[in-house]
Enzyme design. Structure first.
Site, PDB file in Angstrom:
ATOM      1  N   ASN A 184       1.437  -6.822   3.842  1.00  0.00           N
ATOM      2  CA  ASN A 184       0.343  -5.985   3.899  1.00  0.00           C
ATOM      3  C   ASN A 184      -0.881  -6.849   4.103  1.00  0.00           C
ATOM      4  O   ASN A 184      -1.143  -7.858   3.745  1.00  0.00           O
ATOM      5  CB  ASN A 184       0.126  -4.969   2.590  1.00  0.00           C
ATOM      6  N   GLU A 243      -5.087  -6.428   4.131  1.00  0.00           N
ATOM      7  CA  GLU A 243      -6.288  -5.733   3.559  1.00  0.00           C
ATOM      8  C   GLU A 243      -7.717  -5.909   4.132  1.00  0.00           C
ATOM      9  O   GLU A 243      -7.791  -7.206   4.691  1.00  0.00           O
ATOM     10  CB  GLU A 243      -6.437  -5.578   2.221  1.00  0.00           C
ATOM     11  N   CYS A 262      -0.232  -1.603   5.992  1.00  0.00           N
ATOM     12  CA  CYS A 262       0.823  -1.552   4.976  1.00  0.00           C
ATOM     13  C   CYS A 262       1.725  -2.642   5.584  1.00  0.00           C
ATOM     14  O   CYS A 262       1.769  -3.073   7.108  1.00  0.00           O
ATOM     15  CB  CYS A 262       1.662  -0.562   5.071  1.00  0.00           C
ATOM     16  N   GLU A 287       5.122  -2.589   5.739  1.00  0.00           N
ATOM     17  CA  GLU A 287       6.047  -2.169   6.786  1.00  0.00           C
ATOM     18  C   GLU A 287       5.716  -2.049   8.087  1.00  0.00           C
ATOM     19  O   GLU A 287       6.283  -2.243   9.232  1.00  0.00           O
ATOM     20  CB  GLU A 287       6.490  -0.630   6.410  1.00  0.00           C
ATOM     21  N   CYS A 333       5.031   4.473   1.946  1.00  0.00           N
ATOM     22  CA  CYS A 333       4.029   5.633   2.337  1.00  0.00           C
ATOM     23  C   CYS A 333       4.792   6.459   3.435  1.00  0.00           C
ATOM     24  O   CYS A 333       5.353   5.906   4.234  1.00  0.00           O
ATOM     25  CB  CYS A 333       2.642   5.059   2.319  1.00  0.00           C
ATOM     26  N   CYS A 355       4.530   4.905   6.942  1.00  0.00           N
ATOM     27  CA  CYS A 355       5.258   4.231   7.381  1.00  0.00           C
ATOM     28  C   CYS A 355       6.719   4.510   7.539  1.00  0.00           C
ATOM     29  O   CYS A 355       7.298   4.344   8.246  1.00  0.00           O
ATOM     30  CB  CYS A 355       5.305   2.983   6.140  1.00  0.00           C
TER      31      CYS A 355
HETATM   32  N1  THU Z   1       1.297  -0.747   0.984  1.00  0.00           N
HETATM   33  C1  THU Z   1       2.249  -1.384   1.732  1.00  0.00           C
HETATM   34  O1  THU Z   1       2.014  -2.391   2.149  1.00  0.00           O
HETATM   35  N2  THU Z   1       3.078  -0.554   1.851  1.00  0.00           N
HETATM   36  C2  THU Z   1       3.401   0.607   1.309  1.00  0.00           C
HETATM   37  O2  THU Z   1       4.469   1.191   1.558  1.00  0.00           O
HETATM   38  C3  THU Z   1       2.623   1.189   0.321  1.00  0.00           C
HETATM   39  C4  THU Z   1       1.346   0.359   0.134  1.00  0.00           C
HETATM   40  C5  THU Z   1       0.055  -1.596   0.559  1.00  0.00           C
HETATM   41  C6  THU Z   1      -1.322  -1.031   1.287  1.00  0.00           C
HETATM   42  C7  THU Z   1      -2.322  -1.787   0.301  1.00  0.00           C
HETATM   43  O3  THU Z   1      -2.595  -2.962   0.841  1.00  0.00           O
HETATM   44  C8  THU Z   1      -1.772  -2.018  -1.139  1.00  0.00           C
HETATM   45  O4  THU Z   1      -0.312  -1.756  -0.733  1.00  0.00           O
HETATM   46  C9  THU Z   1      -2.078  -1.067  -2.072  1.00  0.00           C
HETATM   47  O5  THU Z   1      -1.931   0.169  -1.488  1.00  0.00           O
END
Ligand code: THU
Length: 157
Positions: free
Chosen positions: A62, A64, A73, A75, A112, A115
């Site tokens: 991930n 940000e 994310c 994935e 999520c 994804c």
């Molecule tokens: N996140 C993912 O990378 N994958 C997921 O399936 C759910 C959430 C990340 C997004 C964000 O950077 C952090 O987790 C908190 O939500």
């Protein structure tokens, strides 16, 4: 009117050590990918690893951003990279792991909805089932295909 029911089958392992060898390789890659996360806002580090039909693995994590919705994310980072760098190769599996404060989370992180939809489309593009491994320290779940995580996938256009 008819009542309908959708059942989801998946396997639960007590750790990555119990997995068949191909799955173990992919799960380990996802755990390694947790270190690639850039998550200064949530401090929730997620790693993903995609396996192609020939066994090659690529990783993503991930990413940000101060403008929150601009982040992505793990994935989708991994899946978009996989498709953009190897457009003609079928993807056959994805593994996901998450960590906090330098430790792998006990329970599997579940992807999520966005994804899952992206996984579904690459499964269709690949023309083969894409298995999904959700990796926790004391529990690992294996779904044989994306449909098991996203029943009634949107693929109408
Ligand atoms: N996140 C993912 O990378 N994958 C997921 O399936 C759910 C959430 C990340 C997004 C964000 O950077 C952090 O987790 C908190 O939500």
């Amino acid at each position: 009117m008819t009542n309908k029911e959708i059942k989801i089958a998946y396997k639960e392992y007590s750790s990555v050590d119990e997995l068949p060898s191909q799955d173990r390789l992919l799960a380990d890659a996802a755990i390694e990918a947790v270190e690639l996360a850039y998550a200064p806002y949530s401090n929730f580090n997620v790693g993903a690893a995609v396996m192609f039909e020939d066994g090659e693995i690529v990783k993503g994590a991930n990413q940000e951003n101060a403008a929150y919705p601009s982040g992505l994310c793990a994935e989708r980072t991994a899946l978009f990279y996989a498709s953009a760098s190897r457009p003609d190769k079928a993807m056959t599996a994805i593994a996901i792991a998450a960590g906090q404060n330098g430790k792998l989370c006990e329970s599997p992180a579940t992807p999520c909805g966005a994804c899952r939809q992206v996984m579904a489309q690459y499964q269709t593009k690949s023309g083969k089932a894409m298995s999904v491994l959700l990796v926790g320290a004391t529990k690992v779940w294996k779904f044989e295909k994306v449909d098991d995580l996203l029943p009634l996938i949107f693929d109408s256009i």
